[in-house]
Design a protein around this motif. Sequence first.
Motif, PDB file in Angstrom:
ATOM      1  N   PRO A   1      36.444  56.025  40.266  1.00 20.08           N
ATOM      2  CA  PRO A   1      35.574  54.863  40.763  1.00 20.08           C
ATOM      3  C   PRO A   1      36.278  53.486  40.469  1.00 20.08           C
ATOM      4  CG  PRO A   1      34.317  56.597  40.188  1.00 20.08           C
ATOM      5  CD  PRO A   1      35.276  56.983  39.557  1.00 20.08           C
ATOM      6  N   LYS A   2      36.731  53.518  39.007  1.00 20.90           N
ATOM      7  CA  LYS A   2      37.232  52.300  38.515  1.00 20.90           C
ATOM      8  C   LYS A   2      38.484  51.846  38.954  1.00 20.90           C
ATOM      9  CE  LYS A   2      38.605  50.280  34.214  1.00 20.90           C
ATOM     10  NZ  LYS A   2      38.721  50.437  32.642  1.00 20.90           N
TER      11      LYS A   2
ATOM     12  N   ASN B   1      40.865  48.235  45.634  1.00 17.50           N
ATOM     13  CA  ASN B   1      40.079  47.223  46.391  1.00 17.50           C
ATOM     14  C   ASN B   1      40.226  45.788  46.177  1.00 17.50           C
ATOM     15  OD1 ASN B   1      39.357  49.610  47.661  1.00 17.50           O
ATOM     16  ND2 ASN B   1      37.296  49.925  46.812  1.00 17.50           N
ATOM     17  N   ASP B   2      40.160  45.740  44.779  1.00 17.47           N
ATOM     18  CA  ASP B   2      40.019  44.108  44.471  1.00 17.47           C
ATOM     19  C   ASP B   2      41.428  43.473  44.437  1.00 17.47           C
ATOM     20  OD1 ASP B   2      37.423  44.181  43.558  1.00 17.47           O
ATOM     21  OD2 ASP B   2      37.813  44.603  41.457  1.00 17.47           O
TER      22      ASP B   2
ATOM     23  N   ASN C   1      45.000  48.667  49.352  1.00 12.72           N
ATOM     24  CA  ASN C   1      44.936  50.011  49.991  1.00 12.72           C
ATOM     25  C   ASN C   1      45.761  50.310  50.853  1.00 12.72           C
ATOM     26  OD1 ASN C   1      41.868  50.882  49.432  1.00 12.72           O
ATOM     27  ND2 ASN C   1      41.446  48.530  49.855  1.00 12.72           N
TER      28      ASN C   1
ATOM     29  N   GLU D   1      45.696  52.386  35.648  1.00 14.12           N
ATOM     30  CA  GLU D   1      45.499  50.930  36.048  1.00 14.12           C
ATOM     31  C   GLU D   1      46.865  50.246  35.756  1.00 14.12           C
ATOM     32  OE1 GLU D   1      43.123  48.608  33.113  1.00 14.12           O
ATOM     33  OE2 GLU D   1      42.622  50.719  32.152  1.00 14.12           O
TER      34      GLU D   1
ATOM     35  N   GLN E   1      39.759  52.974  42.127  1.00 10.14           N
ATOM     36  CA  GLN E   1      39.610  52.496  43.201  1.00 10.14           C
ATOM     37  C   GLN E   1      39.073  51.305  43.684  1.00 10.14           C
ATOM     38  OE1 GLN E   1      40.329  54.658  46.370  1.00 10.14           O
ATOM     39  NE2 GLN E   1      40.356  52.553  46.764  1.00 10.14           N
ATOM     40  N   LYS E   2      38.242  50.753  42.835  1.00  6.28           N
ATOM     41  CA  LYS E   2      37.659  49.288  42.648  1.00  6.28           C
ATOM     42  C   LYS E   2      38.659  48.339  42.394  1.00  6.28           C
ATOM     43  CE  LYS E   2      34.195  46.223  40.609  1.00  6.28           C
ATOM     44  NZ  LYS E   2      35.053  45.178  40.465  1.00  6.28           N
ATOM     45  N   LEU E   3      39.521  48.464  41.511  1.00  2.00           N
ATOM     46  CA  LEU E   3      40.771  48.043  41.189  1.00  2.00           C
ATOM     47  C   LEU E   3      41.834  47.789  42.505  1.00  2.00           C
ATOM     48  CD1 LEU E   3      42.767  46.261  38.987  1.00  2.00           C
ATOM     49  CD2 LEU E   3      43.693  48.411  38.406  1.00  2.00           C
TER      50      LEU E   3
END
Length: 311
Positions: A259-260, A266-267, A271, A231, A262-264
């Motif tokens: 998942p965590k 995306n946020d 990408n 992260e 990928q969410k970061l």
Amino acid sequence: MSKQLISLLMMSHYNGPLINRLAKATTPYVRDVTILAFDLWPKFKLARKLISPKKLDFVTTLEPFGIRIPIVLLQNIPKSMTVMDIYTKWMANQAVKELNKLNIHPDLIHAQFIYPGGLIGVHLKKIYDVPLVVTAHGHDIYSLPFLKKDFMEMTLKVIKNSDHIITVSNSNYEVFKKLNLDDKVTVIPNSYSDELFKPMEKSKARQTLSLLQDKKIILAVGNLQEIKGHEYLINAIDMAIKKDKTILCSIIGTGQSRPKLQKLINDLNLNNYVKLVGAKLHDEIPLWMNACDLFVLPSLRESFGIVQIEA
């Protein structure tokens, strides 16, 4: 007088390439090696495939088996036994069934990681009445024992019942010393294959991997776990692309944090700049390392960090 060769049982829940190198290194001393690969993460199908090493003529690799324990085993657990004891004893019994099918009776057991391999090894040692050697790689000694009382008790049980302990770094050894458990511990650093990890032309590596030649590629390789620090790398990329839009960060690995992460991505709308490319075959990792401009190991802690040596 000819030396007597032994039958070796090796156990690991991941890191097939390491097991492969260890198996090769035992060639002068063993009659045969049986590698017991047990699956901790059934969802990660490719990770399961990576467990089994390349075939060697003296190696038998048992198929990975899952961790689903019959619920009846978890009912009415004696106070003297933890769920970890139940789980590892059940796994050991499953291993014996598989070994019996092949008429294998090991003379020596070598388990990777104190848990779960070491605890399974303790049960198998009692069943076969043979020596047990356990290798502590990192988090299983510098982190896991200090998380809760049960883990410390488990660690002490494995060390007490092992005939010898190997660990891969001096920092790990210092933890054993602080616990007054260093009397039968030897430091043997991890190794890498200089036949596999060697320089090659960057453009050819990128062409083989279908990577763009005009990108500044940053690479990280490691399990997707919080302690690996991915992260922080992703946040650093977010800052870096404000000055250079040609950056592309590829993160190789799989794990619970995907998942965590990928969410970061995306946020932060990254990408186009950060790719979680999943697990890769070990033979393919040198291509990625030669294709990148910068290799990053963002881990918060490593006992050895073999990927930085390979890079």
